[in-house]
Write a protein that holds these residues in place. Sequence first.
Motif, PDB file in Angstrom:
ATOM      1  N   ARG A  11       0.839  -1.204   0.000  1.00 22.45           N
ATOM      2  CA  ARG A  11       0.000   0.000   0.000  1.00 22.45           C
ATOM      3  C   ARG A  11       0.866   1.242   0.000  1.00 22.45           C
ATOM      4  O   ARG A  11       1.828   1.330   0.752  1.00 22.45           O
ATOM      5  N   CYS A  12       0.483   2.190  -0.839  1.00 24.62           N
ATOM      6  CA  CYS A  12       1.190   3.464  -0.911  1.00 24.62           C
ATOM      7  C   CYS A  12       0.567   4.431   0.075  1.00 24.62           C
ATOM      8  O   CYS A  12      -0.645   4.498   0.181  1.00 24.62           O
ATOM      9  N   LEU A  13       1.395   5.201   0.741  1.00 27.29           N
ATOM     10  CA  LEU A  13       0.862   6.334   1.494  1.00 27.29           C
ATOM     11  C   LEU A  13       0.478   7.420   0.503  1.00 27.29           C
ATOM     12  O   LEU A  13      -0.529   8.086   0.660  1.00 27.29           O
ATOM     13  N   GLN A  14       1.310   7.562  -0.527  1.00 29.04           N
ATOM     14  CA  GLN A  14       1.003   8.554  -1.550  1.00 29.04           C
ATOM     15  C   GLN A  14       1.404   8.019  -2.910  1.00 29.04           C
ATOM     16  O   GLN A  14       2.569   7.705  -3.146  1.00 29.04           O
ATOM     17  N   GLU A  15       0.401   7.895  -3.794  1.00 31.00           N
ATOM     18  CA  GLU A  15       0.685   7.434  -5.141  1.00 31.00           C
ATOM     19  C   GLU A  15       0.967   8.643  -6.015  1.00 31.00           C
ATOM     20  O   GLU A  15       0.510   9.745  -5.736  1.00 31.00           O
ATOM     21  N   GLN A  16       1.744   8.452  -7.062  1.00 29.53           N
ATOM     22  CA  GLN A  16       2.029   9.561  -7.958  1.00 29.53           C
ATOM     23  C   GLN A  16       2.005   9.095  -9.404  1.00 29.53           C
ATOM     24  O   GLN A  16       1.991   7.912  -9.693  1.00 29.53           O
ATOM     25  N   GLU A  17       1.998  10.062 -10.299  1.00 33.11           N
ATOM     26  CA  GLU A  17       2.026   9.813 -11.727  1.00 33.11           C
ATOM     27  C   GLU A  17       3.393   9.224 -12.071  1.00 33.11           C
ATOM     28  O   GLU A  17       4.405   9.696 -11.585  1.00 33.11           O
ATOM     29  N   GLY A  18       3.390   8.204 -12.893  1.00 31.85           N
ATOM     30  CA  GLY A  18       4.667   7.645 -13.315  1.00 31.85           C
ATOM     31  C   GLY A  18       4.502   6.228 -13.810  1.00 31.85           C
ATOM     32  O   GLY A  18       3.658   5.482 -13.309  1.00 31.85           O
ATOM     33  N   THR A  66       5.330   7.781  -3.931  1.00 33.38           N
ATOM     34  CA  THR A  66       6.313   8.716  -3.383  1.00 33.38           C
ATOM     35  C   THR A  66       6.665   8.244  -1.978  1.00 33.38           C
ATOM     36  O   THR A  66       7.809   8.265  -1.576  1.00 33.38           O
ATOM     37  N   GLU A  67       5.671   7.787  -1.216  1.00 35.07           N
ATOM     38  CA  GLU A  67       5.893   7.305   0.141  1.00 35.07           C
ATOM     39  C   GLU A  67       5.360   5.896   0.255  1.00 35.07           C
ATOM     40  O   GLU A  67       4.249   5.605  -0.171  1.00 35.07           O
ATOM     41  N   VAL A  68       6.164   4.997   0.817  1.00 32.60           N
ATOM     42  CA  VAL A  68       5.715   3.611   0.996  1.00 32.60           C
ATOM     43  C   VAL A  68       5.506   3.331   2.472  1.00 32.60           C
ATOM     44  O   VAL A  68       6.323   3.709   3.292  1.00 32.60           O
TER      45      VAL A  68
END
Length: 85
Positions: free
Chosen positions: A65-72, A83-85
């Motif tokens: 699970r990502c704390l914060q997903e980003q474009e990429g 960005t944050e795992v």
Amino acid sequence: GLGLPRDTLRCLEYHGYCFHLKSCPEPFAAFGTCYRRRRTCCVDMTSNFHICQDEGGHCVPPEIRCLQEQEGLCPRRGWKCCTEV
């Protein structure tokens, strides 16, 4: 849908092209497979799409699970850019 395999559609969404070749011609870079794994999905490296690591992210498998997903883009199917795992 266009009647194309899902992996092919995904390849095209990422500005990729399905080549018969095992390696991609310049300026393309191999980015997984398409057409039921019989072809290589090649992406134009000169276009302005974002590769996850270049954007400072990490590619993680779907079960993490990502704390914060980003474009990429991630080279493995189903992996997410975080960005944050």
